[in-house]
Design an enzyme around this catalytic site. Structure first.
Site, mmCIF file in Angstrom:
data_model
loop_
_atom_site.group_PDB
_atom_site.id
_atom_site.type_symbol
_atom_site.label_atom_id
_atom_site.label_comp_id
_atom_site.label_asym_id
_atom_site.label_seq_id
_atom_site.Cartn_x
_atom_site.Cartn_y
_atom_site.Cartn_z
ATOM 1 N N TYR A 1 28.924 40.822 58.824
ATOM 2 C CA TYR A 1 28.357 40.930 57.479
ATOM 3 C C TYR A 1 27.208 39.943 57.287
ATOM 4 O O TYR A 1 26.173 40.280 56.696
ATOM 5 C CB TYR A 1 29.446 40.682 56.430
ATOM 6 C CG TYR A 1 29.071 41.156 55.048
ATOM 7 C CD1 TYR A 1 29.515 42.381 54.562
ATOM 8 C CD2 TYR A 1 28.250 40.385 54.210
ATOM 9 C CE1 TYR A 1 29.149 42.829 53.298
ATOM 10 C CE2 TYR A 1 27.892 40.827 52.963
ATOM 11 C CZ TYR A 1 28.350 42.051 52.511
ATOM 12 O OH TYR A 1 27.989 42.498 51.259
ATOM 13 N N TYR B 1 34.530 44.561 47.092
ATOM 14 C CA TYR B 1 34.671 45.857 47.756
ATOM 15 C C TYR B 1 36.098 46.363 47.521
ATOM 16 O O TYR B 1 37.056 45.712 47.951
ATOM 17 C CB TYR B 1 34.423 45.727 49.261
ATOM 18 C CG TYR B 1 32.987 45.497 49.640
ATOM 19 C CD1 TYR B 1 32.212 46.533 50.149
ATOM 20 C CD2 TYR B 1 32.390 44.243 49.509
ATOM 21 C CE1 TYR B 1 30.889 46.339 50.511
ATOM 22 C CE2 TYR B 1 31.069 44.032 49.870
ATOM 23 C CZ TYR B 1 30.325 45.086 50.370
ATOM 24 O OH TYR B 1 29.018 44.884 50.723
ATOM 25 N N PRO C 1 25.129 52.448 53.142
ATOM 26 C CA PRO C 1 24.894 51.147 52.502
ATOM 27 C C PRO C 1 26.103 50.225 52.449
ATOM 28 O O PRO C 1 25.971 49.074 52.038
ATOM 29 C CB PRO C 1 24.453 51.534 51.084
ATOM 30 C CG PRO C 1 25.060 52.880 50.851
ATOM 31 C CD PRO C 1 25.046 53.570 52.190
ATOM 32 N N HIS D 1 25.664 33.690 48.350
ATOM 33 C CA HIS D 1 27.068 34.093 48.323
ATOM 34 C C HIS D 1 27.744 33.634 49.603
ATOM 35 O O HIS D 1 27.295 33.955 50.707
ATOM 36 C CB HIS D 1 27.193 35.616 48.194
ATOM 37 C CG HIS D 1 26.977 36.105 46.794
ATOM 38 N ND1 HIS D 1 27.458 37.310 46.345
ATOM 39 C CD2 HIS D 1 26.327 35.546 45.741
ATOM 40 C CE1 HIS D 1 27.122 37.472 45.074
ATOM 41 N NE2 HIS D 1 26.425 36.423 44.702
ATOM 42 N N LYS E 1 23.134 46.689 55.604
ATOM 43 C CA LYS E 1 22.382 46.421 56.827
ATOM 44 C C LYS E 1 20.965 46.985 56.848
ATOM 45 O O LYS E 1 20.161 46.593 57.696
ATOM 46 C CB LYS E 1 23.134 46.991 58.034
ATOM 47 C CG LYS E 1 24.420 46.278 58.354
ATOM 48 C CD LYS E 1 24.143 44.874 58.803
ATOM 49 C CE LYS E 1 25.400 44.025 58.819
ATOM 50 N NZ LYS E 1 25.190 42.670 58.359
#
Length: 393
Positions: A384, A201, A292, A72, A296
């Site tokens: 990220y 998200y 979550p 991704h 991580k």
């Protein structure tokens, strides 16, 4: 039984550590309280940072990940019916993440360990870690109906929050930092192709939602629910209806399918300091937990065991314990950055039960800033895709 490194726990951290040590010519024994089937099928994380992907490849565990994992190059943020894509490679110098479930990482590492690694004992329950302040610590464990001892030079506790390793550190030497969040995640697995090719998200007045996936044909989705919620109190139709509301935009449709699994995940942050005492080293959830939202948990565990393996290899090559002595401080620098990012993502996207309209508008302002500022967007993308695993961890 004797070995150089006794490893408690055959999750991804313990298994990867065993592989790294094997490749460095250092002996280890892994003790796992559950059976192999349980380890290979317990659903956990599914997002691998760039550094984790690189480590697995270098360790010889990347062949199936590269074949079946989903690279991704970004995520999508949704808020106020708007869509904004964060382009990872453009913002980080080429870094990305890979969707590859923890279950599959464990399967790959177990196969390697059983083929040519040191002993891996399933259904071997660690009962206590003893003598960590001396030169010869040992793990007392129960295996095949009897108690035994594993004598080691070092013990690494990869046995999770409820494991026994952390108990070997005297309480008066520890500091604990924690936060519980007043909401949870209702997670589902569904036999339907993901409705988007990257993670989504969503911040919504009704609460957070996340669209993820396990494969091109299996979707993994999450809803923010009240703390202590019962997954079975949500019907399949109610889950899909609520997901549609929270992901809603003018140009996108959520595809539905049979839900095969439901579970509720509590949200908490936890850090135990120090992560090392004498010959005992903590790794992964034994030392720290993150909500979550930032993906991580597994990646932090990988960072811990890479740091330990490099430090022990350095000791083997040079005789110096400098890097072993620095283990806790080295890991905690990375841990706290991950805690910070996970907290920021959680507070950015979730609606607290007592949230005021002012706080809601601040969330939108922060999201608008990320969408409008390359600097703000880069900060998110760098965190990220993962904090570097340099020679000091």
């Amino acid at each position: 039984m004797r070995t150089t490194v006794g490893i408690i726990g055959a999750g991804p951290a313990g298994l990867l550590l065993a592989r790294l040590l094997h490749n460095a010519g250092i002996g280890s024994v892994v003790l796992e309280s559950r059976d192999r089937d349980y380890v290979e099928h317990r659903q956990r994380a599914g997002i691998l940072e760039q550094g984790t992907v690189d480590v697995l490849r270098a360790a010889g565990a990347g062949e199936r990940m590269d074949r079946e994992g989903l690279r991704h190059d970004g995520i999508e943020l949704r808020f106020d019916r708007k869509r904004h894509r964060v382009d990872f490679p453009a913002l980080t110098g080429g870094r990305s993440v890979t969707v590859y479930a923890q279950t599959e990482v464990c399967k790959d590492l177990i196969a390697l360990q059983l083929a040519d690694g040191g002993p891996l004992l399933f259904e071997a329950e660690a009962l206590a870690v003893e003598g960590v302040e001396g030169d010869s610590p040992r793990i007392r464990f129960r295996y095949q109906g009897r108690e035994d001892f594993l004598d080691c030079d070092y013990v690494v506790g990869c046995d999770g929050f409820w494991g026994v390793a952390r108990n070997a550190i005297p309480a008066e030497l520890t500091r604990v930092f924690e936060r519980s969040y007043p909401y949870a995640w209702l997670g589902i697995l569904a036999d339907v192709a993901p409705s988007h090719d990257e993670l989504v998200y969503a911040r919504h007045e009704r609460g957070f939602a996340l669209l993820s996936m396990r494969s091109p044909s299996v979707s993994r989705l999450y809803l923010q629910v009240e703390e202590g919620a019962d997954a079975e109190s949500w019907s399949d139709d109610a889950i899909w209806d609520e997901l549609e509301r929270r992901f809603e935009t003018d140009d996108w449709t959520l595809d539905r399918g049979p839900i095969t699994q439901k579970s509720v995940t509590p949200m908490r942050s936890y850090v135990h300091e120090p992560m090392r005492h004498g010959r005992l080293f903590l790794a992964g959830d034994a030392a720290h937990i993150v909500p979550p939202t930032g993906a991580k948990g597994l990646n932090l565990a990988v960072g811990d065991v890479v740091t330990f393996a490099r430090a022990l290899t350095y000791k083997k090559e040079t005789g110096s314990e400098e890097r072993l002595d620095a283990y806790s401080a080295t890991c905690l620098r990375r841990v706290w950055q991950a805690e910070r990012f996970s907290y920021d993502m959680t507070s950015l996207l979730h609606r607290a039960p007592d949230a005021t309209p002012f706080e809601g508008r601040l969330q939108l302002a922060r999201l608008e800033r990320i969408a409008a500022s390359r600097a703000a967007e880069t900060d998110l993308a760098e965190a990220y895709t993962g904090f570097p695993l340099d020679e000091q961890g």
